[in-house]
Design a protein around this motif. Structure first.
Motif, PDB file in Angstrom:
ATOM      1  N   LEU A 104       0.705  -1.221   0.041  1.00  0.00           N
ATOM      2  CA  LEU A 104       0.016  -0.108  -0.154  1.00  0.00           C
ATOM      3  C   LEU A 104       0.975   1.208   0.056  1.00  0.00           C
ATOM      4  N   GLN A 105       2.122   1.307   0.790  1.00  0.00           N
ATOM      5  CA  GLN A 105       2.702   2.416   0.803  1.00  0.00           C
ATOM      6  C   GLN A 105       3.443   2.719  -0.633  1.00  0.00           C
ATOM      7  N   GLU A 106       3.700   1.621  -1.239  1.00  0.00           N
ATOM      8  CA  GLU A 106       4.328   1.703  -2.708  1.00  0.00           C
ATOM      9  C   GLU A 106       3.128   2.423  -3.759  1.00  0.00           C
ATOM     10  N   LEU A 107       1.861   2.008  -3.449  1.00  0.00           N
ATOM     11  CA  LEU A 107       0.695   2.177  -4.095  1.00  0.00           C
ATOM     12  C   LEU A 107       0.535   3.713  -3.825  1.00  0.00           C
ATOM     13  N   THR A 108       0.521   4.001  -2.661  1.00  0.00           N
ATOM     14  CA  THR A 108       0.269   5.637  -2.428  1.00  0.00           C
ATOM     15  C   THR A 108       1.485   6.352  -2.919  1.00  0.00           C
ATOM     16  N   MET A 128     -14.777  -4.128   6.020  1.00  0.00           N
ATOM     17  CA  MET A 128     -14.431  -3.277   6.777  1.00  0.00           C
ATOM     18  C   MET A 128     -12.695  -2.776   6.286  1.00  0.00           C
ATOM     19  N   PHE A 129     -12.412  -1.638   6.533  1.00  0.00           N
ATOM     20  CA  PHE A 129     -11.073  -1.161   6.136  1.00  0.00           C
ATOM     21  C   PHE A 129     -10.044  -1.656   7.313  1.00  0.00           C
ATOM     22  N   ALA A 130      -9.210  -2.580   6.950  1.00  0.00           N
ATOM     23  CA  ALA A 130      -8.322  -2.960   7.863  1.00  0.00           C
ATOM     24  C   ALA A 130      -6.927  -2.457   7.774  1.00  0.00           C
ATOM     25  N   LEU A 131      -6.702  -1.591   6.922  1.00  0.00           N
ATOM     26  CA  LEU A 131      -5.320  -0.946   6.835  1.00  0.00           C
ATOM     27  C   LEU A 131      -5.265   0.197   5.776  1.00  0.00           C
ATOM     28  N   VAL A 132      -4.935   1.215   6.074  1.00  0.00           N
ATOM     29  CA  VAL A 132      -4.786   2.457   5.333  1.00  0.00           C
ATOM     30  C   VAL A 132      -3.706   3.122   5.388  1.00  0.00           C
ATOM     31  N   VAL A 133      -2.946   3.596   4.062  1.00  0.00           N
ATOM     32  CA  VAL A 133      -1.880   4.379   4.302  1.00  0.00           C
ATOM     33  C   VAL A 133      -2.232   5.668   3.546  1.00  0.00           C
ATOM     34  N   GLU A 134      -1.988   6.794   4.306  1.00  0.00           N
ATOM     35  CA  GLU A 134      -2.652   8.400   3.909  1.00  0.00           C
ATOM     36  C   GLU A 134      -1.736   8.635   2.967  1.00  0.00           C
ATOM     37  N   SER A 135      -2.183   9.643   2.316  1.00  0.00           N
ATOM     38  CA  SER A 135      -1.315  10.432   1.090  1.00  0.00           C
ATOM     39  C   SER A 135      -0.651  11.536   1.960  1.00  0.00           C
ATOM     40  N   SER A 136       0.317  12.066   1.217  1.00  0.00           N
ATOM     41  CA  SER A 136       0.848  13.448   2.040  1.00  0.00           C
ATOM     42  C   SER A 136       0.088  14.590   1.846  1.00  0.00           C
ATOM     43  N   HIS A 137      -0.934  14.703   0.788  1.00  0.00           N
ATOM     44  CA  HIS A 137      -1.578  15.828   0.574  1.00  0.00           C
ATOM     45  C   HIS A 137      -2.582  16.414   1.626  1.00  0.00           C
ATOM     46  N   PRO A 138      -2.543  17.691   1.901  1.00  0.00           N
ATOM     47  CA  PRO A 138      -3.155  18.395   2.932  1.00  0.00           C
ATOM     48  C   PRO A 138      -4.840  18.024   2.747  1.00  0.00           C
ATOM     49  N   GLY A 226      -9.174 -19.275  -3.849  1.00  0.00           N
ATOM     50  CA  GLY A 226      -9.486 -18.606  -4.902  1.00  0.00           C
ATOM     51  C   GLY A 226     -10.897 -17.696  -4.714  1.00  0.00           C
ATOM     52  N   THR A 227     -11.248 -17.694  -3.600  1.00  0.00           N
ATOM     53  CA  THR A 227     -12.347 -16.756  -3.299  1.00  0.00           C
ATOM     54  C   THR A 227     -12.234 -15.454  -2.812  1.00  0.00           C
ATOM     55  N   VAL A 228     -13.005 -14.477  -3.118  1.00  0.00           N
ATOM     56  CA  VAL A 228     -12.527 -12.984  -2.755  1.00  0.00           C
ATOM     57  C   VAL A 228     -12.516 -12.940  -1.351  1.00  0.00           C
ATOM     58  N   VAL A 229     -11.549 -12.183  -0.607  1.00  0.00           N
ATOM     59  CA  VAL A 229     -11.558 -12.080   0.666  1.00  0.00           C
ATOM     60  C   VAL A 229     -11.280 -10.660   0.999  1.00  0.00           C
ATOM     61  N   GLY A 230     -11.129  -9.510   0.102  1.00  0.00           N
ATOM     62  CA  GLY A 230     -11.092  -8.300   0.352  1.00  0.00           C
ATOM     63  C   GLY A 230     -10.935  -7.523  -0.956  1.00  0.00           C
ATOM     64  N   SER A 231     -10.322  -6.153  -0.893  1.00  0.00           N
ATOM     65  CA  SER A 231      -9.984  -5.408  -1.962  1.00  0.00           C
ATOM     66  C   SER A 231      -8.978  -4.468  -1.471  1.00  0.00           C
ATOM     67  N   ALA A 232      -8.400  -4.043  -2.421  1.00  0.00           N
ATOM     68  CA  ALA A 232      -7.437  -2.789  -2.302  1.00  0.00           C
ATOM     69  C   ALA A 232      -7.462  -1.880  -3.305  1.00  0.00           C
ATOM     70  N   GLY A 233      -7.182  -0.622  -2.908  1.00  0.00           N
ATOM     71  CA  GLY A 233      -7.565   0.539  -3.730  1.00  0.00           C
ATOM     72  C   GLY A 233      -6.912   1.706  -3.149  1.00  0.00           C
ATOM     73  N   ILE A 234      -7.340   2.952  -3.857  1.00  0.00           N
ATOM     74  CA  ILE A 234      -7.223   4.146  -3.570  1.00  0.00           C
ATOM     75  C   ILE A 234      -8.144   5.164  -3.280  1.00  0.00           C
ATOM     76  N   SER A 235      -8.081   6.131  -2.656  1.00  0.00           N
ATOM     77  CA  SER A 235      -9.202   7.417  -2.467  1.00  0.00           C
ATOM     78  C   SER A 235      -8.590   8.537  -2.525  1.00  0.00           C
ATOM     79  N   LEU A 236      -9.361   9.225  -3.013  1.00  0.00           N
ATOM     80  CA  LEU A 236      -8.827  10.981  -3.635  1.00  0.00           C
ATOM     81  C   LEU A 236     -10.033  11.716  -3.760  1.00  0.00           C
ATOM     82  N   PRO A 237      -9.718  13.178  -3.355  1.00  0.00           N
ATOM     83  CA  PRO A 237     -10.943  13.954  -3.553  1.00  0.00           C
ATOM     84  C   PRO A 237     -11.222  14.289  -4.774  1.00  0.00           C
ATOM     85  N   GLU A 238     -12.538  14.346  -5.364  1.00  0.00           N
ATOM     86  CA  GLU A 238     -13.111  14.599  -6.733  1.00  0.00           C
ATOM     87  C   GLU A 238     -12.385  15.748  -7.173  1.00  0.00           C
TER      88      GLU A 238
END
Length: 277
Positions: A104-108, A128-138, A226-238
């Protein structure tokens, strides 16, 4: 003498295990945790615990009430969301957690945006969100950690829902779909059509469907079976989103989700990050 003492100690432990439901419940959870399979039958667990099926069923029922195990659509059992929540809360230094954080750090760093790893809770059909890596944007959105959230609102949940069995998708789609925002899909037919597109694309993208003004892109993460257990992704302001970058951002998200999948399935060594042959 040492051998006799050792045998005596083991017999004492075995006796405690057979008498005490708590000890047997912990042993059952341990068996499920250490197993190569995601789901288990009552008779299978009873045999491995060396108890009757009725005793195993009572243990599982108690654990299910606590959310530590959950029942699947076909009557088997798997580890539950509450168990996973406890695991994620208390194992900050466990290699999978560390490597997922590194991913996730690399993705950020590559996307410039906050990244997340969300997990699916089969018992309540939520995530539920289990882990979040915040961006440096204010200017960024803070995701709620370890709170159970619906699958139909937001890319993180949709990326999970789209890869669940069809009967579960139908159950969610035809259930009560509460809107998180004015943009949340609450029509069954529209939701099912959306899930088909997500399966085809391999990722979900949403515009303010869980949080007003937020864009999210997520891709599914799969477990050993092979069953789905979660998801990974990014979030940003529109306000910061450029539609022309959708393809490149989605590519980064899908790559990260595949990498976490590799760690969970054993295709990649969680300690070194190197793919296994």
């Amino acid at each position: 003498m040492g051998s006799a003492a050792g045998n005596s100690d083991r017999e004492a432990v075995d006796g405690l295990r057979r008498r005490h439901p708590l000890a047997r419940g912990i042993e059952l959870l341990t068996l499920m945790t250490d197993s190569d399979h995601d789901v288990h039958g009552v008779r299978e667990l009873a045999g491995r615990l060396e108890v009757s099926p009725s005793t195993a069923h009572r243990l599982i029922a108690d654990l299910e009430k606590l959310g530590l195990v959950s029942r699947t659509a076909n009557g088997s059992y798997r580890l539950g969301l509450e168990y996973l929540r406890l695991a994620w809360t208390t194992t900050e230094r466990y290699p999978i957690q560390e490597v997922s954080r590194d991913t996730l750090q690399e993705l950020t760093e590559q996307s410039g945006e906050s990244s997340f790893f969300a997990v699916f809770g089969e018992q309540r059909l939520k995530m539920m969100f289990a882990l979040v890596v915040e961006s440096s944007h204010p200017l960024r959105y803070t995701l709620p950690l370890r709170q159970q959230l619906p699958l139909h609102a937001g890319a993180s949940g949709l990326a999970i829902l789209a890869f669940l069995p069809a009967q579960i998708q139908a159950s969610v789609a035809h259930g009560r779909l509460h809107p998180a925002t004015d943009r949340t899909l609450v029509r069954s037919e529209s939701l099912l059509d959306r899930l088909a597109i997500i399966r085809s694309d391999g990722y979900a993208i949403t515009h303010g469907e869980r949080i007003e003004g937020a864009i999210a892109i997520a891709s599914p993460v799969f477990g050993p079976s092979g069953t789905v257990v979660g998801s990974a992704g990014i979030s940003l302001p529109e306000a910061r989103f450029n539609a022309a970058h959708t393809s490149s951002l989605a590519g980064l998200v899908k790559q990260s989700a595949r990498q976490i999948t590799d760690y969970l399935t054993g295709a990649r060594d969680p300690r070194t990050g190197i793919a296994r042959k």
